[in-house]
Design an enzyme around this catalytic site. Structure first.
Site, PDB file in Angstrom:
ATOM      1  N   ASP A 148      33.976   4.788  50.514  1.00 22.84           N
ATOM      2  CA  ASP A 148      34.770   5.941  50.958  1.00 22.84           C
ATOM      3  C   ASP A 148      33.923   7.204  51.092  1.00 22.84           C
ATOM      4  OD1 ASP A 148      37.038   7.172  51.913  1.00 22.84           O
ATOM      5  OD2 ASP A 148      38.024   7.383  49.984  1.00 22.84           O
ATOM      6  N   HIS A 186      39.236   0.085  50.573  1.00 24.53           N
ATOM      7  CA  HIS A 186      38.687   1.112  49.678  1.00 24.53           C
ATOM      8  C   HIS A 186      39.750   1.526  48.663  1.00 24.53           C
ATOM      9  CE1 HIS A 186      40.506   3.239  53.033  1.00 24.53           C
ATOM     10  NE2 HIS A 186      40.353   4.424  52.490  1.00 24.53           N
ATOM     11  N   HIS A 231      34.224   0.755  53.875  1.00 27.41           N
ATOM     12  CA  HIS A 231      34.846   1.973  54.394  1.00 27.41           C
ATOM     13  C   HIS A 231      33.903   3.167  54.329  1.00 27.41           C
ATOM     14  CE1 HIS A 231      38.438   4.169  55.692  1.00 27.41           C
ATOM     15  NE2 HIS A 231      37.937   5.191  55.017  1.00 27.41           N
ATOM     16  N   GLU A 260      41.879   3.653  60.806  1.00 30.81           N
ATOM     17  CA  GLU A 260      42.452   4.017  59.508  1.00 30.81           C
ATOM     18  C   GLU A 260      43.807   4.679  59.696  1.00 30.81           C
ATOM     19  OE1 GLU A 260      41.214   5.864  55.188  1.00 30.81           O
ATOM     20  OE2 GLU A 260      40.181   6.604  56.966  1.00 30.81           O
ATOM     21  N   HIS A 301      48.117   5.558  56.659  1.00 33.07           N
ATOM     22  CA  HIS A 301      47.204   6.453  55.951  1.00 33.07           C
ATOM     23  C   HIS A 301      48.073   7.231  54.965  1.00 33.07           C
ATOM     24  CE1 HIS A 301      44.191   9.747  55.332  1.00 33.07           C
ATOM     25  NE2 HIS A 301      43.488   8.652  55.104  1.00 33.07           N
TER      26      HIS A 301
END
Length: 412
Positions: A347, A278, A85, A184, A211
């Site tokens: 991330d 992540h 990610h 995402e 999300h």
């Protein structure tokens, strides 16, 4: 130790200092020659002295940071990291309005990711997130997501260091920085399976079901937004259809950001392994974005993957933290379900603060060094770096192939 002794003599301080600053491989080669030289020049006592010197040298070498650093770099050269990610595409929109012609991706300011740092971090594959904010839900989320997919396509085709890949075989064989595209947040498909299918045709190979907001069909781990409040309705009938359609397409199901109830429902529904692209360990840091041990056990049964997030908020629970606390998450997950279920999803550029020593994508070798210090084997780390992800991707494709001939889900 070895550099201080040569044929039974102490070297002067300057020579010793220079020798200690040699790269580890040269230290091993040169100093081993120094130690064995007396065998042909001395009698038994000289051989014994050389053997004692060799013993202390080997002890020094095994515990030396020189060798751990070199071992990590060799390992990462042989098994370049696949990172689950990265949000640099979001930063390209925020900082540069997606105008790639105005910047050089080799060196970008105000971000944690660029080509030079990816190379320094031995990143061989990167999942780039096409992310749009939750407030776009039921407005222009699909268009905005298309624009983010476009900028990922462009950066991965306009720079020769990158290569856009859409299959596990292409990812495994790529000699460049392979680009994978993820979406995402399920709000990006606007509750349309047709939109999901078209994203797949555009190269998307993973989607997070939520999300920081609920969708009409799945529940988020966050309570930032008030979209679609629900009680004990973690994955609706349509949500299960999304999971089944992703299985049919060969798209990885990402449960990072989803509630634990949604994740449990997905694990009961999916025929293919799933990922947390992540997320970190809840037992080490009790944040709802992290994964509790019972879910880790279910993930192991699914033969899926958790790719450890390095954001300070998720690994150090609000403190900045350091490499050691990040490594604690790897240790804990390994103890619960084994190293074969672990990857890395940094991330970077999607979060504000990272532990000391892990500030950007160039720092990944430091993390691998820390795990080597903690006695992780090379085979375990080869899995964490890339082989575990490749196994999951290949299995997702295998399920797709087994479902060949299954008609697309027609549900709205």
């Amino acid at each position: 130790m070895c550099c201080v002794l040569k044929a039974g003599r102490l070297l002067d301080a300057e020579t010793t200092h220079n020798c200690l600053h040699l790269p580890a491989r040269r230290i091993l080669r040169n100093c081993t020659k120094m130690l064995f030289w007396p065998f042909s020049k001395m009698g038994l006592s000289g051989c014994m002295f050389s053997g004692i010197s060799l013993f202390f040298f080997m002890h020094f070498a095994v515990t030396s940071g020189f060798l751990v650093e070199e071992k990590a770099l060799v390992l990462m050269t042989n098994y370049p990291l696949i990172d689950g990610h990265n949000d640099v595409a979001l930063q390209l929109r925020i900082l540069h309005d997606n105008r790639l012609s105005k910047i050089d991706l080799h060196n970008i300011s105000k971000v944690a990711t660029d080509i030079n740092r990816l190379r320094a971090g031995h990143v061989g594959g990167q999942m780039y997130a096409a992310y749009v904010i939750c407030t776009a839900q039921e407005k222009d989320a699909v268009r905005l997501t298309l624009e983010q997919i476009d900028v990922i396509h462009r950066m991965c085709s306009e720079y020769p260091e990158f290569e856009l890949v859409t299959t596990s075989h292409a990812l495994r064989s790529s000699k460049k920085i392979a680009c994978l595209i993820s979406v995402e947040g399920g709000h990006s498909i606007d509750s349309s399976l047709a939109a999901l299918r078209m994203f797949y045709r555009l190269g998307v190979r993973s989607m997070a079901l939520t999300h920081t907001c609920n969708t009409p069909w799945a529940e988020s781990s966050s309570e930032i937004y008030t979209f679609y409040p629900r009680d004990n309705n973690s994955l609706t009938h349509f949500g299960k259809a999304v999971v089944k359609e992703m299985n049919r397409l060969g798209m990885m199901i990402d449960m990072s950001h989803s509630s634990w109830d949604t994740a449990r429902a997905v694990l009961q529904t999916s025929q293919a392994p799933v990922i947390f692209s992540h997320s970190s360990a809840f037992t080490v840091c009790n944040h709802r974005r992290n994964v509790p041990d019972d879910l880790l056990q279910a993930l192991k049964e699914n033969k899926g993957l958790i790719m450890v997030n390095l954001y300070s908020g998720f690994v150090a629970c609000g403190a900045k933290g350091n490499i050691s606390i990040a490594a604690d998450h790897f240790d804990h997950i390994k103890n619960v379900i084994g190293a074969e279920s672990i990857g890395i999803g940094g991330d970077y550029d999607g979060a504000a603060e990272f532990p000391e020593g892990l500030e950007d994508v160039s720092k990944y070798p430091a993390l691998i060094q820390e795990l080597l210090h903690r006695n992780w084997s090379e085979a375990e780390l080869a899995g964490v770096l890339r082989l575990n992800f490749l196994r999951v991707f290949e299995q997702v494709e295998k399920v797709r192939d087994e479902l060949k001939g299954t008609l697309p889900v027609e549900l709205s």
